[in-house]
Every structure is written in C-alpha cells, then in structure tokens.
Design a protein around this motif. Structure first.
Motif, short mmCIF file in Angstrom:
data_model
loop_
_atom_site.label_atom_id
_atom_site.label_comp_id
_atom_site.label_asym_id
_atom_site.label_seq_id
_atom_site.Cartn_x
_atom_site.Cartn_y
_atom_site.Cartn_z
N LEU A 162 0.81 -1.22 0.00
CA LEU A 162 0.00 0.00 0.00
C LEU A 162 0.84 1.27 0.00
N ASN A 163 2.08 1.17 0.48
CA ASN A 163 2.96 2.35 0.47
C ASN A 163 4.41 1.91 0.28
N LYS A 164 5.22 2.87 -0.09
CA LYS A 164 6.62 2.60 -0.42
C LYS A 164 7.39 2.09 0.80
N GLU A 165 7.11 2.67 1.98
CA GLU A 165 7.83 2.28 3.19
C GLU A 165 7.58 0.80 3.53
N SER A 166 6.34 0.36 3.42
CA SER A 166 6.02 -1.05 3.68
C SER A 166 6.73 -1.96 2.69
N ALA A 167 6.76 -1.54 1.44
CA ALA A 167 7.43 -2.34 0.40
C ALA A 167 8.92 -2.46 0.71
N GLN A 168 9.54 -1.37 1.10
CA GLN A 168 10.97 -1.40 1.40
C GLN A 168 11.27 -2.29 2.60
N GLN A 169 10.43 -2.22 3.63
CA GLN A 169 10.61 -3.08 4.81
C GLN A 169 10.42 -4.55 4.46
N ALA A 170 9.42 -4.83 3.66
CA ALA A 170 9.08 -6.22 3.33
C ALA A 170 10.11 -6.87 2.42
N MET A 171 10.92 -6.09 1.75
CA MET A 171 11.94 -6.67 0.86
C MET A 171 12.83 -7.64 1.63
N PHE A 172 12.99 -7.43 2.93
CA PHE A 172 13.81 -8.33 3.76
C PHE A 172 13.14 -9.69 3.94
N HIS A 173 11.83 -9.76 3.71
CA HIS A 173 11.07 -11.00 3.90
C HIS A 173 10.81 -11.74 2.59
N LEU A 174 11.11 -11.11 1.46
CA LEU A 174 10.86 -11.74 0.17
C LEU A 174 12.04 -12.63 -0.20
N HIS A 175 11.77 -13.62 -1.03
CA HIS A 175 12.82 -14.49 -1.55
C HIS A 175 13.39 -13.83 -2.80
N LEU A 176 14.53 -13.18 -2.65
CA LEU A 176 15.17 -12.46 -3.73
C LEU A 176 16.54 -13.06 -4.00
N GLU A 177 16.96 -12.99 -5.27
CA GLU A 177 18.27 -13.50 -5.63
C GLU A 177 19.35 -12.59 -5.07
N LYS A 178 20.38 -13.19 -4.53
CA LYS A 178 21.49 -12.43 -3.99
C LYS A 178 22.27 -11.76 -5.14
N LYS A 179 22.91 -10.67 -4.81
CA LYS A 179 23.76 -9.93 -5.74
C LYS A 179 22.99 -9.34 -6.93
N LYS A 180 21.69 -9.23 -6.81
CA LYS A 180 20.87 -8.57 -7.84
C LYS A 180 20.40 -7.24 -7.27
N LYS A 181 20.13 -6.29 -8.14
CA LYS A 181 19.69 -4.98 -7.69
C LYS A 181 18.16 -4.88 -7.79
N TYR A 182 17.55 -4.45 -6.70
CA TYR A 182 16.10 -4.30 -6.63
C TYR A 182 15.76 -2.89 -6.19
N GLU A 183 14.59 -2.43 -6.61
CA GLU A 183 14.08 -1.16 -6.12
C GLU A 183 12.57 -1.23 -6.06
N VAL A 184 11.98 -0.34 -5.30
CA VAL A 184 10.53 -0.28 -5.16
C VAL A 184 10.01 0.79 -6.12
N GLN A 185 8.96 0.43 -6.87
CA GLN A 185 8.33 1.38 -7.79
C GLN A 185 6.82 1.30 -7.63
N ALA A 186 6.16 2.40 -7.94
CA ALA A 186 4.70 2.46 -7.91
C ALA A 186 4.13 2.02 -9.26
N ILE A 187 2.96 1.38 -9.21
CA ILE A 187 2.27 0.96 -10.42
C ILE A 187 0.77 1.02 -10.15
N ILE A 188 0.00 1.38 -11.14
CA ILE A 188 -1.45 1.41 -11.00
C ILE A 188 -1.95 -0.04 -10.98
#
Length: 97
Positions: free
Chosen positions: A39-65
């Motif tokens: 629902l907001n950028k801050e929640s998305a950034q915090q939750a990135m620690f809980h997602l299964h993401l590939e190491k050594k890859k670059k991720y960012e949070v973006q808004a989408i309709i």
C-alpha cells in the motif's frame, strides 16, 4: 480494504541493466505464483527483507497502478497479493479490477 483499479500500489522491481522486471514469488506449499504488492513505499521497502530475492541482484521499489499490475499478472500466470511490511498477506486481489 478495497483496492480500486486506479489505485497506486508498490512492487519490487529487479533491475538488470536496461531491463526492469516485476518481482514475483512462489508459494510452493500451495502451488501459487503471486506478485507481492504494498500500500505504500515504506512497507514495500521493509518487506523486501522478507521476500525471496536472488542475492547480488539490484532491486528497487516502484509504484504501479493496480489495473496495469493486474493485467501484467494475469498475462504471466500470477495473482496479486497485498502484503504488509512483515510480508503477511492482507488481501488477495482479483485478476480483473
């Protein structure tokens, strides 16, 4: 909570050079592929620690309709789940807003 077609949600994006890809997740226990949305950028950034993401890859949070996200998800066999900042599911969104 009701998400409208024109509401903005936040998603994790994998940045691979000039290519950007919305990050999906797989719930192997229930055999469900989904895109985590927030629902907001801050929640998305915090939750990135809980997602299964590939190491050594670059991720960012973006808004989408939501309407655009739902179309992308449906075209690629994904559902859309709204998560909180701890990665818990708040709502499972329909593929057609």
């Amino acid at each position: 909570m009701t998400i409208q077609a024109t509401d903005w949600l936040y998603v994790a994006i994998l940045k691979a050079g000039p290519i950007e890809q919305i990050v999906g997740q797989k719930d192997s226990e229930h055999d469900i592929s989904f895109i985590p949305a927030f629902l907001n950028k801050e929640s998305a950034q915090q939750a990135m620690f809980h997602l299964h993401l590939e190491k050594k890859k670059k991720y960012e949070v973006q808004a989408i309709i939501y309407e655009d996200l739902a179309r992308h998800a449906a075209e690629n066999g994904f559902l859309v789940f709204v998560l909180n900042d701890e990665g818990n599911v708040l709502e499972r969104l329909p593929a057609n807003p």
